[in-house]
Design an enzyme around this catalytic site. Sequence first.
Site, mmCIF file in Angstrom:
data_model
loop_
_atom_site.group_PDB
_atom_site.id
_atom_site.type_symbol
_atom_site.label_atom_id
_atom_site.label_comp_id
_atom_site.label_asym_id
_atom_site.label_seq_id
_atom_site.Cartn_x
_atom_site.Cartn_y
_atom_site.Cartn_z
ATOM 1 N NE ARG A 167 -35.424 -105.388 75.183
ATOM 2 C CZ ARG A 167 -34.695 -104.420 75.735
ATOM 3 N NH1 ARG A 167 -34.933 -104.047 76.982
ATOM 4 N NH2 ARG A 167 -33.733 -103.840 75.058
ATOM 5 C CD GLN A 178 -24.443 -98.296 78.246
ATOM 6 O OE1 GLN A 178 -25.071 -98.285 79.297
ATOM 7 N NE2 GLN A 178 -24.911 -97.752 77.133
ATOM 8 C CB SER A 206 -26.198 -99.129 82.614
ATOM 9 O OG SER A 206 -27.187 -98.539 81.819
ATOM 10 C CE1 TYR A 229 -27.689 -97.947 75.103
ATOM 11 C CE2 TYR A 229 -28.224 -97.536 77.403
ATOM 12 C CZ TYR A 229 -28.135 -98.396 76.332
ATOM 13 O OH TYR A 229 -28.498 -99.697 76.481
ATOM 14 N NE ARG A 274 -32.262 -106.651 77.932
ATOM 15 C CZ ARG A 274 -33.126 -107.020 78.859
ATOM 16 N NH1 ARG A 274 -33.299 -108.301 79.102
ATOM 17 N NH2 ARG A 274 -33.811 -106.137 79.560
ATOM 18 C CG HIS A 285 -28.607 -104.618 74.268
ATOM 19 N ND1 HIS A 285 -28.008 -103.384 74.127
ATOM 20 C CD2 HIS A 285 -29.349 -104.525 75.401
ATOM 21 C CE1 HIS A 285 -28.393 -102.581 75.116
ATOM 22 N NE2 HIS A 285 -29.209 -103.260 75.911
ATOM 23 C CB THR A 341 -24.421 -99.258 74.113
ATOM 24 O OG1 THR A 341 -23.727 -99.829 75.225
ATOM 25 C CG2 THR A 341 -25.436 -100.265 73.593
ATOM 26 C CE LYS A 388 -22.707 -104.108 76.372
ATOM 27 N NZ LYS A 388 -24.133 -104.060 76.071
HETATM 28 C C1 LIG Z 1 -31.768 -106.458 82.328
HETATM 29 C C2 LIG Z 1 -30.724 -106.025 81.366
HETATM 30 C C3 LIG Z 1 -30.426 -104.674 81.227
HETATM 31 C C4 LIG Z 1 -29.447 -104.254 80.316
HETATM 32 N N1 LIG Z 1 -29.127 -102.925 80.230
HETATM 33 C C5 LIG Z 1 -28.129 -102.522 79.401
HETATM 34 C C6 LIG Z 1 -27.731 -101.155 79.354
HETATM 35 O O1 LIG Z 1 -28.250 -100.311 80.064
HETATM 36 N N2 LIG Z 1 -26.733 -100.820 78.495
HETATM 37 C C7 LIG Z 1 -26.098 -101.741 77.679
HETATM 38 O O2 LIG Z 1 -25.196 -101.384 76.914
HETATM 39 N N3 LIG Z 1 -26.459 -103.047 77.734
HETATM 40 C C8 LIG Z 1 -27.442 -103.443 78.575
HETATM 41 N N4 LIG Z 1 -27.780 -104.771 78.634
HETATM 42 C C9 LIG Z 1 -27.026 -105.741 77.813
HETATM 43 C C10 LIG Z 1 -25.806 -106.225 78.580
HETATM 44 O O3 LIG Z 1 -24.841 -105.214 78.717
HETATM 45 C C11 LIG Z 1 -25.133 -107.398 77.850
HETATM 46 O O4 LIG Z 1 -24.848 -107.002 76.539
HETATM 47 C C12 LIG Z 1 -25.978 -108.669 77.832
HETATM 48 O O5 LIG Z 1 -26.611 -108.853 79.067
HETATM 49 C C13 LIG Z 1 -25.067 -109.851 77.530
HETATM 50 O O6 LIG Z 1 -25.787 -111.030 77.434
HETATM 51 P P1 LIG Z 1 -25.956 -112.074 78.645
HETATM 52 O O7 LIG Z 1 -26.998 -111.491 79.535
HETATM 53 O O8 LIG Z 1 -26.356 -113.308 77.961
HETATM 54 O O9 LIG Z 1 -24.608 -112.164 79.348
HETATM 55 C C14 LIG Z 1 -28.753 -105.210 79.520
HETATM 56 C C15 LIG Z 1 -29.049 -106.571 79.678
HETATM 57 C C16 LIG Z 1 -29.999 -106.979 80.586
HETATM 58 C C17 LIG Z 1 -30.277 -108.451 80.742
#
Ligand SMILES: Cc1cc2nc3c(=O)[nH]c(=O)nc-3n(C[C@H](O)[C@H](O)[C@H](O)COP(=O)(O)O)c2cc1C
Length: 408
Positions: free
Chosen positions: A193, A156, A135, A158, A308, A305, A184, A281
């Site tokens: 959240r 990844q 990330s 941003y 989230r 995501h 992303t 993404k």
């Molecule tokens: C704690 C946490 C931090 C995340 N941080 C990022 C991030 O920095 N960049 C990003 O593109 N996605 C981020 N994501 C999303 C993940 O890349 C991914 O899309 C997501 O976790 C997929 O769903 P799953 O947790 O059900 O496998 C984050 C997810 C979580 C749970």
Amino acid sequence: MRACAQRAFLLCSMVFAEESRSGRAGLRSNDCNNAADFRELARRRLPAPLFHYIDGGADDEITLRRNTSAFDKVRLIPDALADLSSLDLSVKVLGQRLEWPVFCSPTAMSRLFHHHGEAAVCRAAHRHGTMYSLSTLATTSIEEIGALTPGPKCYQLYIHKDRAMSWDFIDRCKEAGFSALCLTVDTLVAGNRERDLRTGMVTPPRFTLASMLSFFAHPHWSLNYLAGKKFELANVAGHIDAGTSKLISVIDYINSQFDRSITWKDAEQAISRWAGPFAIKGVMSVDDARRAADIGASAIMISNHGGRQLDGSTAPFDQLGPIVDAVGDRIEVILDGGVRRGSHVLKALAMGARACMIGRGYLYALAAGGEPAVDRALGKLRAEVERDMILMGCDSAKRLNRSRLHFD
Ligand SMILES: Cc1cc2nc3c(=O)[nH]c(=O)nc-3n(C[C@H](O)[C@H](O)[C@H](O)COP(=O)(O)O)c2cc1C
């Protein structure tokens, strides 16, 4: 001296109490067999604000739940007597051969969840023959991860208001030998959240009495955290003050630093600057999937995501079929979100995905027991995919198709 000894005694007793709390319930990393087990252990091992930061979703968490439950709407149809003496789970994703069709999604701030941090996940992914994604908001730098393993790595991106810094990430990734980039596009603003609001996981940290007690009641985590490297968002450190020196500031960071004016033109610019395998993404609609193919992206990661961001959004698995039908012959389609079981991976592949990504699937394990636990989680999931393929009577990940799915 006496005060020091008393403090050390207090800390030791708390560590012991914490250990025996987990012990009483009898759960250790080595007893964990699936994502739900690791989630439970992570819940016990982490201070509550951090556990809920990983575990939670936006608003009412409808999308978070739907991401996994969507897989239940189809069922697998096995074949028998199909000679399963050999099995080929390998797939080519973003120019890289992966030994099995699952790789690690990018997740922010891994060092908050375990002092082993991003490096632990990157090494474990390499040992399991798959790709790691780093990330932009990681606590380990592009250069450190680049040098860590010879395995495939995706960065990844941003796009920040500071464009020079954003493009510099791309150049740093080239230098560091990353194999692919993903941009992303679903995080122009941080999702709502509410668990984080309740626990105080916002900027400035607003710890309630309950969350303070929770940090105090997890001295193991606290000791490791305090003894380890200073917390920083390693890739932006030195460029941006916001968020680099504070313990917890990701929501404010997103809202103040990310550029909301970005368009497909910016994505196109990033693709041409990188000039290598590139994924978008956060694509969820058929139209956006077409646009991604039109501007020359190599792949799309269908993703919300992990539930989230926009609650009420449809699940990646719901969108997979229509998107594959529209662009599957022009671009790699990767599914990201809700994957917890090997059977989820088989359903996604049968529907037309090239591969799946997991986020919480390795984060729970990282929080539960660091690198050995991530190793175990990836090994368990891989074994599940292998076993399910044999039980499906299918010897190649490339041969699964919709004829092997039953729809309600
Ligand atoms: C704690 C946490 C931090 C995340 N941080 C990022 C991030 O920095 N960049 C990003 O593109 N996605 C981020 N994501 C999303 C993940 O890349 C991914 O899309 C997501 O976790 C997929 O769903 P799953 O947790 O059900 O496998 C984050 C997810 C979580 C749970």
